[in-house]
Design a protein around this motif. Structure first.
Motif, PDB file in Angstrom:
ATOM      1  N   ALA A  59     -10.059  13.956  65.647  1.00  0.00           N
ATOM      2  CA  ALA A  59      -8.694  13.446  66.476  1.00  0.00           C
ATOM      3  C   ALA A  59      -8.563  14.381  67.239  1.00  0.00           C
ATOM      4  O   ALA A  59      -7.926  14.037  68.544  1.00  0.00           O
ATOM      5  CB  ALA A  59      -7.466  13.237  65.522  1.00  0.00           C
ATOM      6  N   ILE A 107      -3.410  13.048  62.360  1.00  0.00           N
ATOM      7  CA  ILE A 107      -4.271  12.175  63.022  1.00  0.00           C
ATOM      8  C   ILE A 107      -3.402  11.121  63.939  1.00  0.00           C
ATOM      9  O   ILE A 107      -3.549  11.053  65.139  1.00  0.00           O
ATOM     10  CB  ILE A 107      -5.282  11.258  62.127  1.00  0.00           C
ATOM     11  N   ASN A 108      -2.103  10.741  63.590  1.00  0.00           N
ATOM     12  CA  ASN A 108      -1.392   9.918  64.335  1.00  0.00           C
ATOM     13  C   ASN A 108      -0.608  10.724  65.446  1.00  0.00           C
ATOM     14  O   ASN A 108      -0.635  10.214  66.556  1.00  0.00           O
ATOM     15  CB  ASN A 108      -0.332   9.124  63.448  1.00  0.00           C
ATOM     16  N   GLU A 109      -0.190  11.919  65.084  1.00  0.00           N
ATOM     17  CA  GLU A 109       0.401  12.757  66.047  1.00  0.00           C
ATOM     18  C   GLU A 109      -0.550  13.134  67.284  1.00  0.00           C
ATOM     19  O   GLU A 109      -0.200  13.136  68.377  1.00  0.00           O
ATOM     20  CB  GLU A 109       1.051  14.218  65.434  1.00  0.00           C
ATOM     21  N   GLY A 122       1.308  18.217  58.423  1.00  0.00           N
ATOM     22  CA  GLY A 122       0.757  17.338  57.379  1.00  0.00           C
ATOM     23  C   GLY A 122       0.565  17.734  55.985  1.00  0.00           C
ATOM     24  O   GLY A 122       1.179  18.929  55.528  1.00  0.00           O
ATOM     25  N   ALA A 165      -2.996  11.401  68.252  1.00  0.00           N
ATOM     26  CA  ALA A 165      -3.234  10.394  69.127  1.00  0.00           C
ATOM     27  C   ALA A 165      -2.312  10.162  70.263  1.00  0.00           C
ATOM     28  O   ALA A 165      -2.896   9.576  71.206  1.00  0.00           O
ATOM     29  CB  ALA A 165      -3.501   9.130  68.194  1.00  0.00           C
ATOM     30  N   GLY A 166      -1.263  10.759  70.064  1.00  0.00           N
ATOM     31  CA  GLY A 166      -0.321  10.464  71.153  1.00  0.00           C
ATOM     32  C   GLY A 166      -0.146  11.716  72.052  1.00  0.00           C
ATOM     33  O   GLY A 166       0.727  11.780  72.799  1.00  0.00           O
ATOM     34  N   GLN A 183     -12.124  14.662  59.915  1.00  0.00           N
ATOM     35  CA  GLN A 183     -11.247  13.645  60.637  1.00  0.00           C
ATOM     36  C   GLN A 183     -10.181  14.068  61.511  1.00  0.00           C
ATOM     37  O   GLN A 183      -9.842  13.771  62.621  1.00  0.00           O
ATOM     38  CB  GLN A 183     -10.519  12.681  59.552  1.00  0.00           C
ATOM     39  N   ALA A 216      -2.916  11.231  57.668  1.00  0.00           N
ATOM     40  CA  ALA A 216      -2.976  10.288  58.519  1.00  0.00           C
ATOM     41  C   ALA A 216      -1.754  10.969  59.480  1.00  0.00           C
ATOM     42  O   ALA A 216      -1.674  10.623  60.726  1.00  0.00           O
ATOM     43  CB  ALA A 216      -2.516   8.957  57.805  1.00  0.00           C
ATOM     44  N   SER A 217      -0.819  11.536  59.033  1.00  0.00           N
ATOM     45  CA  SER A 217       0.274  11.832  59.964  1.00  0.00           C
ATOM     46  C   SER A 217      -0.290  13.060  61.092  1.00  0.00           C
ATOM     47  O   SER A 217       0.223  12.639  62.312  1.00  0.00           O
ATOM     48  CB  SER A 217       1.459  12.538  59.217  1.00  0.00           C
ATOM     49  N   SER A 259      -8.290  13.960  71.700  1.00  0.00           N
ATOM     50  CA  SER A 259      -6.897  14.279  72.375  1.00  0.00           C
ATOM     51  C   SER A 259      -6.965  15.262  73.517  1.00  0.00           C
ATOM     52  O   SER A 259      -6.019  15.515  74.094  1.00  0.00           O
ATOM     53  CB  SER A 259      -6.129  14.615  71.270  1.00  0.00           C
TER      54      SER A 259
END
Length: 250
Positions: free
Chosen positions: A193, A156-158, A141, A160-161, A189, A153-154, A197
Motif C-alpha cells: 500500500a 491500508i485504507n488511509e 492501526g 489509499a487516500g 500488505q 485495514a485501517s 501511494s
C-alpha cells in the motif's frame, strides 16, 4: 555441525532479517525443529535474541526501546542513510516505514530541511519529532510487535487516500528474479500500500540481503525507483541489478 556454529548462524539470520521461523532455521541448518527450539531457548536465556511463537526475533527494534541493544551492521546503515537523505527536497511529502535503517535516516535528516513525513512506525515518528522544521504525521492501526509498525485495514485504507512524493521502505530479501520479499504477511500488505501511494519509491537494504529471498513478495524490482545500499554503485555485486527498466542504484 557443532552447537556453537549453529548459534552463530542463527544469530546472523535473526539480526539480518529481524525475525526468523523455527521451520526455516531447521531447513537451513538441516537439523530437527526440536534442536532449533533448544538452540533458541539457550540464546534467549543468554539475552541474545527474543524467542517468540514459531521462531525468534532481534532485540534491536523491539519494545522497550532502551538503546542498549546493538544495531546489526550499524556503519553500513549509516552510509545508506547518508545516501537516502540526498533524495529529500524542500516541502516534500515523504512516507517512511520502520526498521533500524529507517531509524538511521530519521536521525540524519538535515536540521534545515522543511518537509512533511508520514510514518507507520511509532518509534520513527518520535525520532522525526526531534527535528523542529519537520511536520510528522503517524498512520495508526494495530501494532505488529515483531516489526514495530502499524498494520491492518485501517492503515491500508488511509494510505489509499494519500499521494506522497517519495516512499522509503526496507526489505528482508532482494533478488533480480523475485524482487523485494519479506516473511510477514501483514507487514507486506502495508508495504504494498505504501508503494501504491507514492510517486517514487526507494528501498534501503544492506548488501548481505542481496540475492536472498523470503517467502512473501512485496514488489518486483520494476516497482521501485531506487535501490540504496552501502556499496559503491560500481561494485560488481550490483551488476545484475543494472539495466533498462531496473531501479537506479545508489
Amino acid at each position: 555441525m557443532l552447537k556453537e556454529e549453529r548459534h552463530k548462524i542463527i544469530l546472523r539470520e535473526v539480526n539480518l532479517h529481524n525475525k526468523v521461523l523455527t521451520s526455516d532455521l531447521s531447513e537451513l541448518l538441516d537439523v530437527s525443529e526440536d534442536t532449533i527450539r533448544r538452540d533458541l531457548n539457550e540464546l534467549d536465556e543468554l539475552e541474545m535474541i527474543l524467542k517468540v511463537h514459531g521462531g525468534a526475533m532481534s532485540k534491536t527494534f523491539h519494545y522497550p526501546f532502551n538503546g542498549q541493544n546493538p544495531v546489526y551492521a550499524l556503519e553500513a546503515k549509516k552510509l545508506i542513510a547518508q545516501k537516502a537523505i540526498t533524495l529529500f527536497k524542500k516541502d516534500m511529502l515523504i512516507l517512511i516505514e520502520g526498521g533500524t535503517t529507517i531509524m538511521e535516516i530519521a536521525k540524519q535528516i538535515p536540521t534545515d530541511l522543511h518537509a512533511t513525513f508520514l510514518t507507520v512506525c511509532p518509534q520513527v515518528a518520535l525520532a522525526l519529532a526531534e527535528h523542529e522544521n519537520i511536520d510528522v504525521i503517524t498512520i495508526g492501526g494495530r501494532l505488529a510487535k515483531n516489526a514495530n509498525i502499524h498494520t491492518g485495514a485501517s492503515v491500508i485504507n488511509e494510505l489509499a487516500g494519500i499521494k506522497t512524493d517519495l516512499c522509503i521502505i526496507g526489505t528482508n530479501g532482494i533478488s533480480v528474479e523475485d524482487g523485494l520479499t519479506d516473511s510477514d504477511w501483514e507487514v507486506v500488505q502495508v508495504m504494498k500500500a505504501m508503494i501504491r501511494s507514492a510517486k517514487k519509491t526507494a528501498t534501503v537494504c544492506i548488501a548481505e540481503k542481496f540475492n536472498t529471498v523470503q517467502k512473501i513478495k512485496i514488489a518486483d524490482l520494476t516497482d521501485v525507483d531506487y535501490v540504496i545500499t552501502e556499496l559503491d554503485v560500481n561494485n560488481p555485486m550490483l551488476d545484475i541489478y543494472r539495466g533498462e527498466g531496473k531501479p537506479e542504484l545508489m
